[in-house]
Design an enzyme around this catalytic site. Structure first.
Site, PDB file in Angstrom:
ATOM      1  N   LYS A   1      -3.719 -10.138  -6.877  1.00  0.00           N
ATOM      2  CA  LYS A   1      -5.036 -10.280  -6.519  1.00  0.00           C
ATOM      3  C   LYS A   1      -6.520  -9.690  -6.481  1.00  0.00           C
ATOM      4  O   LYS A   1      -6.245  -8.426  -6.526  1.00  0.00           O
ATOM      5  CB  LYS A   1      -4.545 -10.266  -4.426  1.00  0.00           C
ATOM      6  CG  LYS A   1      -5.509 -10.565  -3.505  1.00  0.00           C
ATOM      7  CD  LYS A   1      -5.012 -10.478  -2.083  1.00  0.00           C
ATOM      8  CE  LYS A   1      -5.323  -8.725  -1.726  1.00  0.00           C
ATOM      9  NZ  LYS A   1      -5.057  -8.434  -0.920  1.00  0.00           N
TER      10      LYS A   1
ATOM     11  N   LYS B   1     -10.232  -4.310  -5.057  1.00  0.00           N
ATOM     12  CA  LYS B   1     -10.396  -3.167  -5.485  1.00  0.00           C
ATOM     13  C   LYS B   1      -9.487  -2.366  -6.264  1.00  0.00           C
ATOM     14  O   LYS B   1      -9.927  -1.627  -6.745  1.00  0.00           O
ATOM     15  CB  LYS B   1     -11.969  -2.375  -4.430  1.00  0.00           C
ATOM     16  CG  LYS B   1     -12.704  -2.481  -4.893  1.00  0.00           C
ATOM     17  CD  LYS B   1     -13.617  -1.774  -4.228  1.00  0.00           C
ATOM     18  CE  LYS B   1     -13.703  -0.157  -4.862  1.00  0.00           C
ATOM     19  NZ  LYS B   1     -14.458   0.448  -3.930  1.00  0.00           N
TER      20      LYS B   1
ATOM     21  N   LYS C   1       0.553  -0.943   0.271  1.00  0.00           N
ATOM     22  CA  LYS C   1      -0.492  -0.013  -0.420  1.00  0.00           C
ATOM     23  C   LYS C   1       0.816   0.973  -0.460  1.00  0.00           C
ATOM     24  O   LYS C   1      -0.017   2.130  -0.491  1.00  0.00           O
ATOM     25  CB  LYS C   1      -1.079   0.089   1.221  1.00  0.00           C
ATOM     26  CG  LYS C   1      -2.521  -1.288   0.821  1.00  0.00           C
ATOM     27  CD  LYS C   1      -3.154  -0.358   1.339  1.00  0.00           C
ATOM     28  CE  LYS C   1      -4.355  -1.714   0.991  1.00  0.00           C
ATOM     29  NZ  LYS C   1      -5.848  -1.568   1.961  1.00  0.00           N
TER      30      LYS C   1
HETATM   31  P1  TYM Z   1     -10.133  -6.933   3.859  1.00  0.00           P
HETATM   32  O1  TYM Z   1     -11.670  -5.561   3.591  1.00  0.00           O
HETATM   33  O2  TYM Z   1      -9.597  -6.268   2.706  1.00  0.00           O
HETATM   34  O3  TYM Z   1     -11.104  -7.611   2.979  1.00  0.00           O
HETATM   35  C1  TYM Z   1     -12.149  -8.278   3.804  1.00  0.00           C
HETATM   36  C2  TYM Z   1     -11.999 -10.074   3.203  1.00  0.00           C
HETATM   37  O4  TYM Z   1     -11.836 -10.665   3.015  1.00  0.00           O
HETATM   38  C3  TYM Z   1     -10.436 -11.308   2.247  1.00  0.00           C
HETATM   39  N1  TYM Z   1      -9.919 -10.832   0.708  1.00  0.00           N
HETATM   40  C4  TYM Z   1     -10.366 -12.284   0.197  1.00  0.00           C
HETATM   41  N2  TYM Z   1      -9.701 -13.342  -0.198  1.00  0.00           N
HETATM   42  C5  TYM Z   1      -9.829 -14.017  -0.868  1.00  0.00           C
HETATM   43  N3  TYM Z   1      -9.447 -13.351  -2.390  1.00  0.00           N
HETATM   44  C6  TYM Z   1      -8.937 -12.025  -2.587  1.00  0.00           C
HETATM   45  N4  TYM Z   1      -8.700 -11.363  -3.813  1.00  0.00           N
HETATM   46  C7  TYM Z   1      -9.324 -11.332  -1.085  1.00  0.00           C
HETATM   47  N5  TYM Z   1      -9.596  -9.899  -0.696  1.00  0.00           N
HETATM   48  C8  TYM Z   1     -10.434  -9.899   0.475  1.00  0.00           C
HETATM   49  C9  TYM Z   1      -9.872 -10.635   3.120  1.00  0.00           C
HETATM   50  O5  TYM Z   1      -9.032 -11.990   3.639  1.00  0.00           O
HETATM   51  C10 TYM Z   1     -10.751 -10.117   4.182  1.00  0.00           C
HETATM   52  O6  TYM Z   1     -10.491 -11.465   4.711  1.00  0.00           O
HETATM   53  N6  TYM Z   1      -7.378  -5.903   7.746  1.00  0.00           N
HETATM   54  C11 TYM Z   1      -8.681  -6.732   7.192  1.00  0.00           C
HETATM   55  C12 TYM Z   1     -10.226  -6.234   8.502  1.00  0.00           C
HETATM   56  C13 TYM Z   1      -9.666  -6.351   9.238  1.00  0.00           C
HETATM   57  C14 TYM Z   1     -10.113  -7.463  10.359  1.00  0.00           C
HETATM   58  C15 TYM Z   1     -10.145  -6.934  12.232  1.00  0.00           C
HETATM   59  C16 TYM Z   1      -9.805  -8.519   9.562  1.00  0.00           C
HETATM   60  C17 TYM Z   1      -9.507  -5.070  10.588  1.00  0.00           C
HETATM   61  N7  TYM Z   1     -10.052  -5.989  11.162  1.00  0.00           N
HETATM   62  C18 TYM Z   1      -9.795  -8.031  12.623  1.00  0.00           C
HETATM   63  C19 TYM Z   1     -10.162  -9.968  10.701  1.00  0.00           C
HETATM   64  C20 TYM Z   1     -10.271  -9.316  12.363  1.00  0.00           C
HETATM   65  C21 TYM Z   1      -9.017  -6.159   5.757  1.00  0.00           C
HETATM   66  O7  TYM Z   1      -8.572  -5.536   5.189  1.00  0.00           O
HETATM   67  O8  TYM Z   1      -9.316  -6.644   5.067  1.00  0.00           O
END
Ligand code: TYM
Length: 325
Positions: A192, A195, A110
Site C-alpha cells: 500500500k 508515508k 505497525k
Molecule cells: P490515515 O491518516 O492513515 O489515512 C487517511 C485516509 O487515507 C486513506 N488511505 C488510503 N486510501 C487509499 N490508498 C492508500 N494507499 C491509502 N492510505 C491511506 C485511509 O484509509 C484513510 O481513510 N485511523 C485513520 C484515521 C482516523 C479515522 C477516524 C478515520 C482516526 N479516527 C475516524 C475515520 C473515522 C487513519 O489512520 O487514517
C-alpha cells in the site's frame, strides 16, 4: 445524515490519502452534516517529532481546505482539542476484548514495523477511532480500504454497548470508493502507498512538478510492454492505470484503448503531466494558505467549538447510561 472522517497529521499527505478518502468529502458536505478531524492523538502512537507536530497539524488543515472542505458547511477540528474523544475511548476500552484488538491488521503491521516501540496506544488505536466516530452519532465513515476493519470493529463495539447499557449509539457504516480504495506504492506496487515506505513510494499532494515527474517516471512497472489492467500479473501498471483513471475521469478500458500502441515511457509521461496539472490547485492553495496561519487557526477554533457542543451533549448521555452520572 452525519459523516465523520479523519486523517493523521503525519506530514506529507499523499495521493493515496486523497483518492481513497479525501476526494469523496467535498461532495458529501453538500448533502450531509460533515465532521472532519485532524487526528493528532492517533499520530503519536508511533515514533514522531513533537516539534514538528503543530506544523503537521496546520499542514493537514491546509490540505483539507485545499481539497475543497468548506468550513461554512463542514466542521473541521483537531481531535486532541475535544477531550471527550479520550474520555469516550476510555469508556469503550472497558467493553472491548483485547483479542479483537490483537487481530487488527494495522496493529500487526505497525507492531512489526516499530518493533522497539509497541505501546498500548498502538493496540488501543481502534478504540480511539471508534470513540471519534461514535461520539458524534455518525452514520457514514468515508475511508480507504485499510480502515474498513476498524470501522467494522466500531460497529461491534457500538452494538455491544447498546445491548449492555441500552440503545445509545447509531451503527455507522464505512463508505469505501469502488476504485482507488487502496492505492499501491509507486516503488513497490504490492504494498500500500504509505508515508512509512519513504518518499519514493508516494506523490505528495503538494509535491513540485519536477518531483512529480521524477517519481512517476521511476515508478516500478512490470515485465512485458502492454498497458493493460491486471492487478495480479501487472500490479505496477494496474496501479498507475487506476491513478490515471481517477484523476482524468476516464475509464480504465478507455485508457487501455488510448495507450494500445504506446509503451510504458509514453504512458508515464502522460500520467506525470496529468498529475502535475491535477495537483496544481493544491500547490497554489497551499502557497496562499501557508501565509494565512491566523485564518486557518481561526477555522480550527470555530470547528473545535462546534464539535465540542455535540461531543459534550453525547458524552453526558453515554455516562448516564453507564451509571457514571
Ligand atoms: P490515515 O491518516 O492513515 O489515512 C487517511 C485516509 O487515507 C486513506 N488511505 C488510503 N486510501 C487509499 N490508498 C492508500 N494507499 C491509502 N492510505 C491511506 C485511509 O484509509 C484513510 O481513510 N485511523 C485513520 C484515521 C482516523 C479515522 C477516524 C478515520 C482516526 N479516527 C475516524 C475515520 C473515522 C487513519 O489512520 O487514517
Amino acid at each position: 445524515m452525519r459523516v465523520f472522517s479523519g486523517i493523521q497529521p503525519t506530514g506529507n499527505l499523499h495521493i493515496g490519502n486523497y483518492l481513497g478518502a479525501i476526494r469523496q468529502w467535498p461532495e458529501l458536505q453538500e448533502k450531509a452534516e460533515c465532521i472532519f478531524s485532524i487526528v493528532d492523538l492517533h499520530a503519536i502512537t508511533v515514533p514522531y517529532q513533537p516539534k514538528k507536530l503543530q506544523e503537521n497539524v496546520l499542514d493537514a488543515a491546509i490540505c483539507y481546505l485545499a481539497a475543497g472542505i468548506n468550513p461554512e458547511k463542514s466542521i473541521l477540528f483537531v481531535q486532541s482539542e475535544v477531550k471527550e474523544h479520550t474520555e469516550l475511548a476510555w469508556l469503550l476500552n472497558t467493553i472491548t476484548p483485547i483479542g479483537e484488538l490483537q487481530r487488527m491488521t494495522q496493529y500487526k503491521d505497525k507492531s512489526k514495523q516499530f518493533k522497539k516501540s509497541v505501546n498500548a496506544g498502538l493496540l488501543n488505536y481502534p478504540i480511539l477511532m471508534a470513540a471519534d466516530i461514535l461520539l458524534y452519532q455518525t452514520d457514514v465513515v468515508p475511508v480507504g480500504k485499510d480502515q474498513k476493519q476498524h470501522v467494522e470493529l466500531t460497529r461491534e463495539i457500538a452494538k455491544k454497548f447498546n445491548s449492555k447499557f441500552g440503545k445509545t449509539f447509531k451503527i455507522p457504516k464505512a463508505q469505501i470508493p469502488a476504485i482507488g480504495s487502496k492505492i499501491m506504492a509507486l516503488n513497490s506496487p504490492k504494498n500500500k502507498m504509505s508515508k512509512s515506505l519513504g518518499p519514493d513510494c508516494y506523490i505528495s499532494l503538494f509535491d513540485e512538478p519536477s518531483i512529480i515527474r521524477k517519481k512517476t517516471m521511476s515508478a516500478v512497472t512490470d515485465t512485458g510492454r502492454k498497458i493493460i489492467y491486471n492487478p495480479k500479473k501487472k500490479p505496477g501498471i494496474s496501479n498507475l492505470l487506476t491513478i490515471y483513471s481517477l484523476f482524468s475521469n476516464k475509464s480504465i478500458k478507455q485508457l487501455e484503448k488510448d495507450f494500445r500502441n504506446k509503451g510504458y515511457s509514453d504512458f508515464k509521461k502522460s500520467l506525470a503531466n496529468l498529475l502535475v496539472n491535477s495537483l496544481s490547485s493544491f500547490r497554489e492553495k497551499r502557497k496562499k494558505l501557508i501565509k494565512r496561519e491566523v485564518y486557518v487557526k481561526e477555522i480550527l477554533k470555530q470547528g473545535r467549538k462546534k464539535a465540542q457542543n455535540i461531543a459534550q451533549l453525547n458524552i453526558s448521555e453515554i455516562k448516564k447510561k453507564m451509571g457514571l452520572i
